[in-house]
Design a protein around this motif. Structure first.
Motif, PDB file in Angstrom:
ATOM      1  N   GLN A  54      58.447  -4.036 -33.560  1.00  0.00           N
ATOM      2  CA  GLN A  54      59.019  -2.963 -32.748  1.00  0.00           C
ATOM      3  C   GLN A  54      59.867  -3.567 -31.637  1.00  0.00           C
ATOM      4  N   ARG A  55      61.046  -2.987 -31.429  1.00  0.00           N
ATOM      5  CA  ARG A  55      61.923  -3.464 -30.365  1.00  0.00           C
ATOM      6  C   ARG A  55      61.405  -2.981 -29.010  1.00  0.00           C
ATOM      7  N   TYR A  56      61.323  -3.907 -28.039  1.00  0.00           N
ATOM      8  CA  TYR A  56      60.887  -3.520 -26.704  1.00  0.00           C
ATOM      9  C   TYR A  56      62.012  -3.608 -25.669  1.00  0.00           C
ATOM     10  N   TRP A  57      63.126  -4.242 -26.046  1.00  0.00           N
ATOM     11  CA  TRP A  57      64.260  -4.315 -25.114  1.00  0.00           C
ATOM     12  C   TRP A  57      65.550  -4.299 -25.912  1.00  0.00           C
ATOM     13  N   SER A  58      66.504  -3.524 -25.444  1.00  0.00           N
ATOM     14  CA  SER A  58      67.801  -3.437 -26.104  1.00  0.00           C
ATOM     15  C   SER A  58      68.902  -3.702 -25.091  1.00  0.00           C
ATOM     16  N   PRO A  59      69.973  -4.344 -25.516  1.00  0.00           N
ATOM     17  CA  PRO A  59      71.103  -4.584 -24.611  1.00  0.00           C
ATOM     18  C   PRO A  59      71.956  -3.328 -24.460  1.00  0.00           C
ATOM     19  N   GLU A  60      71.324  -2.276 -23.976  1.00  0.00           N
ATOM     20  CA  GLU A  60      72.060  -1.022 -23.815  1.00  0.00           C
ATOM     21  C   GLU A  60      73.037  -1.134 -22.644  1.00  0.00           C
ATOM     22  N   PRO A  61      74.218  -0.500 -22.759  1.00  0.00           N
ATOM     23  CA  PRO A  61      75.172  -0.516 -21.634  1.00  0.00           C
ATOM     24  C   PRO A  61      74.548   0.096 -20.390  1.00  0.00           C
ATOM     25  N   SER A  62      74.651  -0.615 -19.280  1.00  0.00           N
ATOM     26  CA  SER A  62      74.065  -0.127 -18.037  1.00  0.00           C
ATOM     27  C   SER A  62      75.023   0.826 -17.333  1.00  0.00           C
ATOM     28  N   THR A  63      74.444   1.698 -16.525  1.00  0.00           N
ATOM     29  CA  THR A  63      75.268   2.554 -15.678  1.00  0.00           C
ATOM     30  C   THR A  63      76.014   1.661 -14.695  1.00  0.00           C
ATOM     31  N   GLU A  64      77.291   1.926 -14.529  1.00  0.00           N
ATOM     32  CA  GLU A  64      78.088   1.054 -13.671  1.00  0.00           C
ATOM     33  C   GLU A  64      77.547   1.052 -12.251  1.00  0.00           C
ATOM     34  N   LEU A  65      77.386  -0.143 -11.732  1.00  0.00           N
ATOM     35  CA  LEU A  65      76.844  -0.329 -10.392  1.00  0.00           C
ATOM     36  C   LEU A  65      77.985  -0.571  -9.414  1.00  0.00           C
ATOM     37  N   ARG A  66      78.000   0.205  -8.340  1.00  0.00           N
ATOM     38  CA  ARG A  66      79.070   0.043  -7.341  1.00  0.00           C
ATOM     39  C   ARG A  66      78.485  -0.023  -5.940  1.00  0.00           C
ATOM     40  N   PHE A  67      79.023  -0.954  -5.163  1.00  0.00           N
ATOM     41  CA  PHE A  67      78.667  -1.095  -3.759  1.00  0.00           C
ATOM     42  C   PHE A  67      79.873  -0.724  -2.895  1.00  0.00           C
ATOM     43  N   ARG A  68      79.605  -0.191  -1.741  1.00  0.00           N
ATOM     44  CA  ARG A  68      80.709   0.119  -0.823  1.00  0.00           C
ATOM     45  C   ARG A  68      81.337  -1.155  -0.269  1.00  0.00           C
ATOM     46  N   ASN A  69      80.473  -2.117   0.021  1.00  0.00           N
ATOM     47  CA  ASN A  69      80.932  -3.363   0.642  1.00  0.00           C
ATOM     48  C   ASN A  69      81.104  -4.437  -0.442  1.00  0.00           C
ATOM     49  N   PRO A  70      82.303  -4.987  -0.596  1.00  0.00           N
ATOM     50  CA  PRO A  70      82.526  -6.016  -1.626  1.00  0.00           C
ATOM     51  C   PRO A  70      81.586  -7.209  -1.503  1.00  0.00           C
ATOM     52  N   GLU A  71      81.226  -7.555  -0.259  1.00  0.00           N
ATOM     53  CA  GLU A  71      80.347  -8.704  -0.067  1.00  0.00           C
ATOM     54  C   GLU A  71      78.969  -8.479  -0.705  1.00  0.00           C
ATOM     55  N   SER A  72      78.595  -7.212  -0.874  1.00  0.00           N
ATOM     56  CA  SER A  72      77.274  -6.907  -1.426  1.00  0.00           C
ATOM     57  C   SER A  72      77.157  -7.366  -2.873  1.00  0.00           C
ATOM     58  N   TYR A  73      78.273  -7.334  -3.627  1.00  0.00           N
ATOM     59  CA  TYR A  73      78.252  -7.820  -5.003  1.00  0.00           C
ATOM     60  C   TYR A  73      77.887  -9.303  -5.033  1.00  0.00           C
ATOM     61  N   VAL A  74      78.531 -10.072  -4.172  1.00  0.00           N
ATOM     62  CA  VAL A  74      78.318 -11.515  -4.151  1.00  0.00           C
ATOM     63  C   VAL A  74      76.911 -11.842  -3.668  1.00  0.00           C
ATOM     64  N   GLU A  75      76.465 -11.129  -2.637  1.00  0.00           N
ATOM     65  CA  GLU A  75      75.125 -11.381  -2.087  1.00  0.00           C
ATOM     66  C   GLU A  75      74.039 -11.088  -3.123  1.00  0.00           C
ATOM     67  N   ARG A  76      74.188  -9.958  -3.817  1.00  0.00           N
ATOM     68  CA  ARG A  76      73.179  -9.600  -4.813  1.00  0.00           C
ATOM     69  C   ARG A  76      73.202 -10.578  -5.992  1.00  0.00           C
ATOM     70  N   PHE A  77      74.383 -10.979  -6.391  1.00  0.00           N
ATOM     71  CA  PHE A  77      74.508 -11.957  -7.481  1.00  0.00           C
ATOM     72  C   PHE A  77      73.825 -13.269  -7.102  1.00  0.00           C
ATOM     73  N   TYR A  78      74.101 -13.759  -5.905  1.00  0.00           N
ATOM     74  CA  TYR A  78      73.505 -15.032  -5.488  1.00  0.00           C
ATOM     75  C   TYR A  78      71.987 -14.906  -5.381  1.00  0.00           C
ATOM     76  N   GLU A  79      71.518 -13.764  -4.930  1.00  0.00           N
ATOM     77  CA  GLU A  79      70.079 -13.527  -4.823  1.00  0.00           C
ATOM     78  C   GLU A  79      69.419 -13.579  -6.205  1.00  0.00           C
ATOM     79  N   LEU A  80      70.035 -12.943  -7.195  1.00  0.00           N
ATOM     80  CA  LEU A  80      69.467 -12.923  -8.545  1.00  0.00           C
ATOM     81  C   LEU A  80      69.543 -14.291  -9.209  1.00  0.00           C
ATOM     82  N   LEU A  81      70.659 -15.004  -9.018  1.00  0.00           N
ATOM     83  CA  LEU A  81      70.778 -16.336  -9.608  1.00  0.00           C
ATOM     84  C   LEU A  81      69.769 -17.296  -8.979  1.00  0.00           C
TER      85      LEU A  81
END
Length: 425
Positions: A54-81
């Motif tokens: 049974q499949r438990y995870w699928s690479p389904e397209p995610s809802t597009e994520l948007r931040f108001r502040n451009p820096e938030s994309y970079v900060e969140r990316f660095y946090e996850l990496l």
């Protein structure tokens, strides 16, 4: 495979996939007809005499994520990496398979910032082909203040088994032509730490090329202007040395023309082959090789954010690593090797043993050796690698099903009988 009920019968479709693509395209099968593989993202349950996947995870397209502040994309990316690295490095020391590119050097920088004892290991070419990896990897290591060991690949030939057993692999997919440098690099890593990191596969989700509105038109024109015989060879015909009856009964022509799975798809069979090639069952080393860029949290985040500007030419990674890596490495564009090591080795005449070899009787069921081109006649890397797969498959067929398999089974039976007798006594 020691169980006598498991036959040595090969899965011909997997053999065909290997010869055509270099990897099995079906994630639920193996090279053996009687042995199946649990596909990625699946569970297997055995209960009351029945088996269920049974499949438990699928690479389904995610809802597009948007931040108001451009820096938030970079900060969140660095946090996850950073979290992806931290979760994979549970030891005080960690080895990094580090080229002079942006991906692996970023991992080294993050691991170093987490107070880990980091040692970088890099494969470089000094003479065989033009190669700048020694220069850029040294720049990064000096900037971070970590030691680096360079492994010169010039001394290796194709299928160069440095340690007996390197080429004895569960499936032919784990038998690379550059096996000598691959296994030697991992041995160096294992000597330093039981954990190693790679920068694979930052390209799949972060290296979206800047589109050109003319690129599609140019590619179509290029195909139309190609000579008819060349167009036919590249668009519809698999390699001419495949045995015709084998190709017909396995429908290889249809598989050859089937649209390929996108590189960024988690269903890409290359990823499964990569993970299994680094597994201990293949390397035979006390070494866990881990890939932080393949962290599900990171993959889902990158799939959800806008492509432009973040995922074009690794823009988000460059911004996240600003001031953490030397400018020369930070601004370095993705550059493939400036030449094919395999082609150069062929041109130097270093592959005579690959031209004439003892042929396994099984190989003739798949390949018409009379149509196999000389390695020296191959002009492209794709053609050469396909030709080398014939040798690799022959080697694997010769060594994967030895008579000692039955001997081993007899030994297991004898040992079991002895233990039973002793217990009764």
């Amino acid at each position: 495979r020691l169980n006598p009920r498991v036959s040595n019968t090969l899965n011909e479709i997997a053999v065909g996939d290997y010869l055509l693509f270099g990897v099995n395209q079906d994630l639920s099968t193996t090279i053996f007809k009687d042995i199946h593989r649990l596909p990625p993202g699946h569970t297997l349950t055995v209960a009351n005499g029945s088996l269920k996947t049974q499949r438990y995870w699928s690479p389904e397209p995610s809802t597009e994520l948007r931040f108001r502040n451009p820096e938030s994309y970079v900060e969140r990316f660095y946090e996850l990496l950073s979290l992806a690295v931290k979760d994979r490095v549970t030891t005080d020391r960690v080895a990094i398979s580090m080229s002079g590119g942006l991906d692996s050097t970023s991992l080294a920088a993050i691991a170093h910032s987490q107070n880990k004892d980091v040692h970088a290991f890099a494969v470089v070419y000094d003479n065989l082909i033009p190669d700048k990896e020694r220069h850029y990897s040294t720049l990064a290591a000096n900037h971070l203040g970590i030691p680096i060991t360079h492994l010169s690949a010039d001394r290796y030939s194709l299928f160069d088994e440095q340690v007996p057993g390197d080429m004895d692999q569960p499936e032919p997919f784990q038998l690379p032509a550059l096996t000598g440098q691959f296994h030697d690099l991992l041995r160096r890593c294992a000597e330093f730490s039981p954990v190693a990191l790679t920068g694979y596969d930052g390209d799949a989700f972060m290296n979206v090329p800047q589109p050109s509105r003319f690129s599609g038109i140019k590619n179509r024109i290029k195909r139309l202007l190609a000579p008819p015989e060349k167009r036919a060879a590249t668009e519809s015909r698999p390699y001419s040395w495949l045995d015709e009856s084998f190709a017909e009964r396995t429908h290889l022509l249809e598989r050859w023309n089937k649209p390929s799975i996108a590189q960024a798809s988690p269903l890409n069979p290359i990823w499964t082959a990569l993970f299994e090639g680094y597994d201990r069952s293949s390397t035979k080393l006390n070494l866990e090789v881990r890939h932080p860029f393949m962290d599900v949290r990171l993959v889902e985040f990158l799939s959800a954010i806008p492509v432009h500007p973040w995922r074009v030419n690794k823009n988000i990674l460059r911004l996240a690593m600003k001031d953490k890596l030397p400018i020369a490495v930070l601004n370095r564009r993705k550059t493939p090797l400036a030449g094919s090591p395999a082609l150069q080795l062929v041109r130097r005449g270093s592959v005579r043993c690959l031209e004439s070899f003892e042929v396994s009787p099984q190989l003739r069921a798949f390949v018409n050796l009379n149509r196999r081109r000389s390695l020296a006649d191959e002009e492209t890397s794709d053609g050469l690698w396909a030709n080398l797969r014939i040798f690799a498959l022959n080697y694997w067929l010769t060594h994967s099903q030895p008579d000692v398999r039955r001997t081993s089974q007899a030994q297991v039976t004898t040992v079991a009988a002895t233990k039973t007798s002793s217990a009764k006594t």
